[in-house]
Motif scaffolding. Structure first.
Motif, PDB file in Angstrom:
ATOM      1  N   LEU A   1      -7.336 -16.841 -13.617  1.00 53.46           N
ATOM      2  CA  LEU A   1      -7.912 -17.953 -14.391  1.00 53.46           C
ATOM      3  C   LEU A   1      -9.199 -17.487 -15.044  1.00 53.46           C
ATOM      4  N   GLU A   2      -9.301 -17.742 -16.347  1.00 48.60           N
ATOM      5  CA  GLU A   2     -10.539 -17.452 -17.068  1.00 48.60           C
ATOM      6  C   GLU A   2     -11.070 -18.747 -17.660  1.00 48.60           C
ATOM      7  N   GLN A   3     -12.305 -19.057 -17.358  1.00 48.32           N
ATOM      8  CA  GLN A   3     -12.934 -20.282 -17.843  1.00 48.32           C
ATOM      9  C   GLN A   3     -13.914 -19.935 -18.961  1.00 48.32           C
TER      10      GLN A   3
ATOM     11  N   PHE B   1      -1.941 -20.881 -21.393  1.00 46.81           N
ATOM     12  CA  PHE B   1      -1.375 -19.767 -20.635  1.00 46.81           C
ATOM     13  C   PHE B   1      -0.995 -18.655 -21.587  1.00 46.81           C
ATOM     14  N   CYS B   2      -1.423 -17.436 -21.257  1.00 44.74           N
ATOM     15  CA  CYS B   2      -1.046 -16.251 -22.022  1.00 44.74           C
ATOM     16  C   CYS B   2       0.086 -15.537 -21.304  1.00 44.74           C
ATOM     17  N   SER B   3       1.212 -15.418 -21.977  1.00 48.66           N
ATOM     18  CA  SER B   3       2.391 -14.804 -21.362  1.00 48.66           C
ATOM     19  C   SER B   3       2.249 -13.293 -21.207  1.00 48.66           C
TER      20      SER B   3
ATOM     21  N   GLU C   1      -4.282 -17.804 -17.070  1.00 50.56           N
ATOM     22  CA  GLU C   1      -4.543 -19.153 -17.544  1.00 50.56           C
ATOM     23  C   GLU C   1      -5.961 -19.208 -18.105  1.00 50.56           C
ATOM     24  N   TYR C   2      -6.111 -20.046 -19.126  1.00 51.32           N
ATOM     25  CA  TYR C   2      -7.434 -20.237 -19.723  1.00 51.32           C
ATOM     26  C   TYR C   2      -7.797 -21.712 -19.650  1.00 51.32           C
ATOM     27  N   PHE C   3      -9.018 -21.958 -19.245  1.00 52.30           N
ATOM     28  CA  PHE C   3      -9.569 -23.308 -19.225  1.00 52.30           C
ATOM     29  C   PHE C   3     -10.751 -23.278 -20.201  1.00 52.30           C
ATOM     30  N   VAL C   4     -10.580 -23.962 -21.348  1.00 50.29           N
ATOM     31  CA  VAL C   4     -11.551 -23.837 -22.430  1.00 50.29           C
ATOM     32  C   VAL C   4     -12.188 -25.203 -22.686  1.00 50.29           C
ATOM     33  N   LYS C   5     -13.484 -25.236 -22.477  1.00 47.02           N
ATOM     34  CA  LYS C   5     -14.238 -26.479 -22.584  1.00 47.02           C
ATOM     35  C   LYS C   5     -15.080 -26.457 -23.866  1.00 47.02           C
ATOM     36  N   ALA C   6     -15.173 -27.610 -24.536  1.00 47.79           N
ATOM     37  CA  ALA C   6     -15.969 -27.708 -25.765  1.00 47.79           C
ATOM     38  C   ALA C   6     -16.221 -29.175 -26.092  1.00 47.79           C
ATOM     39  N   PRO C   7     -17.216 -29.449 -26.939  1.00 52.96           N
ATOM     40  CA  PRO C   7     -17.445 -30.827 -27.365  1.00 52.96           C
ATOM     41  C   PRO C   7     -16.513 -31.280 -28.488  1.00 52.96           C
ATOM     42  N   LEU C   8     -15.964 -30.313 -29.262  1.00 54.07           N
ATOM     43  CA  LEU C   8     -15.130 -30.643 -30.410  1.00 54.07           C
ATOM     44  C   LEU C   8     -13.860 -29.806 -30.411  1.00 54.07           C
ATOM     45  N   PHE C   9     -12.763 -30.416 -30.900  1.00 54.24           N
ATOM     46  CA  PHE C   9     -11.464 -29.754 -30.928  1.00 54.24           C
ATOM     47  C   PHE C   9     -10.813 -29.942 -32.294  1.00 54.24           C
TER      48      PHE C   9
END
Length: 758
Positions: free
Chosen positions: A14-16, A143-145, A150-158
């Motif tokens: 897991l990469e955050q 998820f990168c195959s 797994e990636y958990f990506v946090k941000a204020p805007l999407f």
């Protein structure tokens, strides 16, 4: 060595990540949005579920990127999209004029990887998200195959630029799928259920000549009797790649969840088609042909469309309605396809053009119920009918740049996407877009911080166009032709042309303009002349009585007469163009658009340029001179021809063209932006089609910038890009700047659209 006993349940790596802007979808829209935001200092994570960037434009699908220029098959002159998407297309033209899709992949990857503020995650698919409130996304999970991470990506805007709208769907954003009724928005072109409510997917193949006979044994799943497909009756072996756009299927299915099913059906058709070509005996020219490439993922046209505060509709496109919050534009036809695709008895597409460009409002670019979600690409807020135009890649990317610039403002002002509109930041957004080379029809850049507007602008020369000389080039009036010339308001003065008559006949000449000065559809005839022509050379002095009510382009129109040849010129000038009443079947242009009654679209003729090396101007003399190429144009806030050239153009005979920008006092200058003419009329199709040039003939290649003392502060050789951004290492204190340029060639005088100093 790593050794494990096993037995216990394990978790993936897991990469955050925490960033300022998450963009999901690495098609052309996501790419242009990411670069736009990153260049303004925003930290961006760009997630792409495929191994390359570009989406439908990538080597995985191989569709050419197009937008308002529509293969030069409509009346939208100088309509190629501006900003980053223009930079991308011009860069691809320079590196890859042959249209190799693999090279286009590298151009996109190179531009993204060159931006240190972008973290690019390829092969990484979003599958889940988290929300901090019912209407706010806080993070996405992906998820990168390829690296089982797994990636958990946090941000204020999407930004959802994923095509199917995976982020919007998971977040609960309001969306639509399928066509609206005629009654809901008053759209007369809304299709019936019989025609279909969704556009299907397409899958292409390439062939090549192996130089010797090649056999083909079809796979078991190939469709055995391809002749049962109505669309296949007119197939020929010269069609390959995205010329097979009509190889389409899936409009009756769920174009999200049935994509794999649709792909298999398209594979059946593609391999069945090749089996027929190779083994039916009806194509002897195919003996040495072999399959070089078959798509493995289909190109999607339509799935979900998300609801913003405003839904773009048919009337916005056809009537070219004005929006106070306009941030982008479109110009592709309203292009709908029968849902049964290749299996339909109906034509493969049903395209209806407008008379010019239309504005895209900002309110269509963010979700109406998820407050930190922007919409980009083909999923923007539009009806099914309007989507038929706004869905094409260059148009979608242009709007995505507006989304990215809006995100920059949101972060700076600490506001949500909708508040840019409701708290009156639209003017700021429009200004920042225009400063970046973005074009918004009807808007001028009026930036109070920009210094050139405060200056006195002079030049070594200014073109006064009195003549485009003959070049021993004759062309028959097998097709009607018009010379477009920009004219001021007032009486039209005399023009002189020369023609060769094959027999005694008559030449019909019309002076036409557009009913809207910002359009280039010659739908108003001011005056008609009938001129007798005798065998041999004829000098035609046309004296018009007409008066131009406002500055605009006039069309000196010569109607079809195969017994007459006109003299043409090899001289080309920024903002001067010849157009032909010809046919371009690829975009449903048959010389004239004649819609059925009560369809809600206009009837008009098409007058389109020819591609270089053709497309020369008609030779003419205009003794009064066209005096619209002045130096002051560089500060008028428009970076392309519209109702006039909007450029400084030097005289052909000026040996050392230069501009001088002077102030009454010294100014502190940190940056200089120059915008050159890379021919906004050229569509620059990104793949398949080859192009004769890697650099546009109007583009200034070599220039030097000097200060008041004549010191060189910047020098550029071999330029080919539209916008050159000069960032000085230290602020320069000077009371003048001089920009020395070289003519691109003996046939093309030097031109600059804009100079901006900060």
């Amino acid at each position: 060595m790593i050794f494990s006993e096993g037995g216990e349940k394990r978790a993936l790596a897991l990469e955050q990540l925490e960033t300022e802007l998450v963009i999901v979808g690495g098609g052309v829209s996501g790419v242009c949005a990411a670069i736009t935001a990153a260049r303004r200092g925003v930290k961006v994570v760009l997630l792409q579920d495929r191994p390359v960037l570009g989406g439908n434009a990538s080597s995985e699908v191989r569709l050419w990127m197009l937008g308002a220029t529509s293969h030069m098959g409509n009346n939208n002159r100088w309509a190629r999209e501006g900003g980053v998407v223009d930079e991308l297309m011009v860069e691809n033209m320079y590196r890859n004029k042959e249209g190799n899709p693999l090279i286009f992949d590298t151009v996109m990857l190179d531009m993204v990887k060159s931006e240190p503020n972008i973290t690019l995650l390829l092969n990484t698919a979003v599958y889940h998200l988290e929300k901090s409130t019912a209407d706010e996304i806080s993070a996405v999970k992906a998820f990168c195959s390829q690296n089982s991470t797994e990636y958990f990506v946090k941000a204020p805007l999407f930004v959802d630029a994923s095509g199917d709208g995976i982020v919007g769907f998971l977040a609960g954003a309001a969306f639509r799928m399928g066509a609206e009724s005629k009654d809901e928005f008053g759209e007369k072109f809304a299709p019936s259920k019989e025609y279909g409510e969704l556009l299907g997917h397409s899958l292409y193949f390439y062939s090549k000549d192996a130089g010797r006979p090649v056999k083909f044994v079809p796979p078991s799943y190939a469709l055995q009797d391809i002749t049962t497909i109505p669309r296949f009756k007119n197939f020929n072996t010269r069609e390959y790649g995205c010329k097979l756009w009509w190889l389409e299927y899936g409009g009756r299915l769920d174009t999200v969840h049935d994509t794999e099913k649709i792909k298999w059906e398209l594979w059946k058709v593609a391999y069945g088609a090749w089996n027929y070509i190779k083994n039916s005996g009806n194509f002897p020219e195919a003996e040495n042909l072999t399959l070089e490439w078959v798509g493995t993922i289909p190109g999607k046209r339509e799935s979900r469309r998300f609801e913003g505060e405003y839904m773009l509709k048919q009337q916005d496109i056809v009537e070219q309605r004005h929006h106070d919050d306009a941030v982008a534009f479109g110009g592709w036809s309203i292009d709908l396809h029968p849902a049964d695709g290749v299996f339909s008895e109906k034509p493969g597409c049903n395209q209806w053009h407008s008379k010019g460009l239309y504005q895209i409002p900002y309110r269509s670019l963010y979700s109406r119920n998820i407050k930190n979600l922007f919409l980009a690409g083909r999923i923007i807020s539009a009806t099914h009918v309007a989507f038929g135009s706004s869905r094409v890649m260059a148009t979608a990317a242009h709007a995505a740049q507006a989304v990215a610039m809006a995100a920059v403002i949101c972060l700076d002002k600490k506001v949500w996407p909708a508040e840019i509109y409701h708290k009156q930041y639209i003017g700021t957004l429009q200004t920042e877009l225009l400063k970046s080379g973005h074009h918004i029809p009807g808007l001028l850049l009026n930036d109070g911080k920009e210094l050139v507007k405060q200056a006195t602008i002079t030049a070594s020369s200014e073109l006064v166009l009195k003549e485009l000389p003959e070049s021993k080039l004759l062309k028959s009036l097998e097709t009607a032709v018009a010379q477009m010339v920009p004219l001021k308001a007032g009486k039209v003065q005399d023009f002189i042309f020369h023609a060769e008559g094959n027999a005694a006949t008559q030449l019909e000449v019309e002076l036409r303009i557009s009913s809207k000065p910002f359009n280039h559809t010659p739908d108003v005839t001011l005056e008609r002349k009938t001129i007798p022509i005798h065998p041999g050379r004829n000098c035609i002095n046309i004296s018009f009585d007409a008066v131009m009510q406002e500055q605009a382009y006039a069309f000196i129109t010569f109607l079809k007469n195969p017994d007459i040849q006109l003299h043409f010129s090899t001289k080309r000038v920024t903002g001067v163009l010849s157009v032909f009443n010809s046919i371009n079947k690829a975009v449903s242009n048959y010389g004239k658009q004649t819609p059925p009654e009560d369809l809600g679209v206009d009837e008009f003729e098409f007058w389109c340029p020819k591609r270089r090396p053709d497309g020369e101007n008609i030779a003419f003399k205009y003794p009064s001179g066209i005096d619209l190429f002045r130096a002051v144009n560089i500060a008028n806030g428009i970076d392309r021809p519209v109702a006039s050239p909007n450029a400084w153009v030097a005289d052909f005979n000026d040996p050392n063209p230069n501009l001088t920008i002077s102030w009454n006092e010294k100014k502190q200058i940190s940056s200089i932006d120059l915008l050159f003419d890379t021919d906004y009329d050229h569509p620059m199709e990104s793949v398949l089609m080859g192009h004769p040039e890697d650099v546009m003939p109007f583009c200034v290649r070599n220039y030097t910038v000097k200060d008041e003392q004549g010191n060189i502060i910047y020098q550029q050789k071999e330029n080919y890009q539209t916008m050159n951004k000069i960032r000085l290492p230290q602020p320069l204190s000077t009371s003048s700047l001089t920009i020395e340029v070289e003519h691109p060639s003996a046939d093309v005088p030097a031109a600059i659209f804009s100079v901006r100093c900060y």
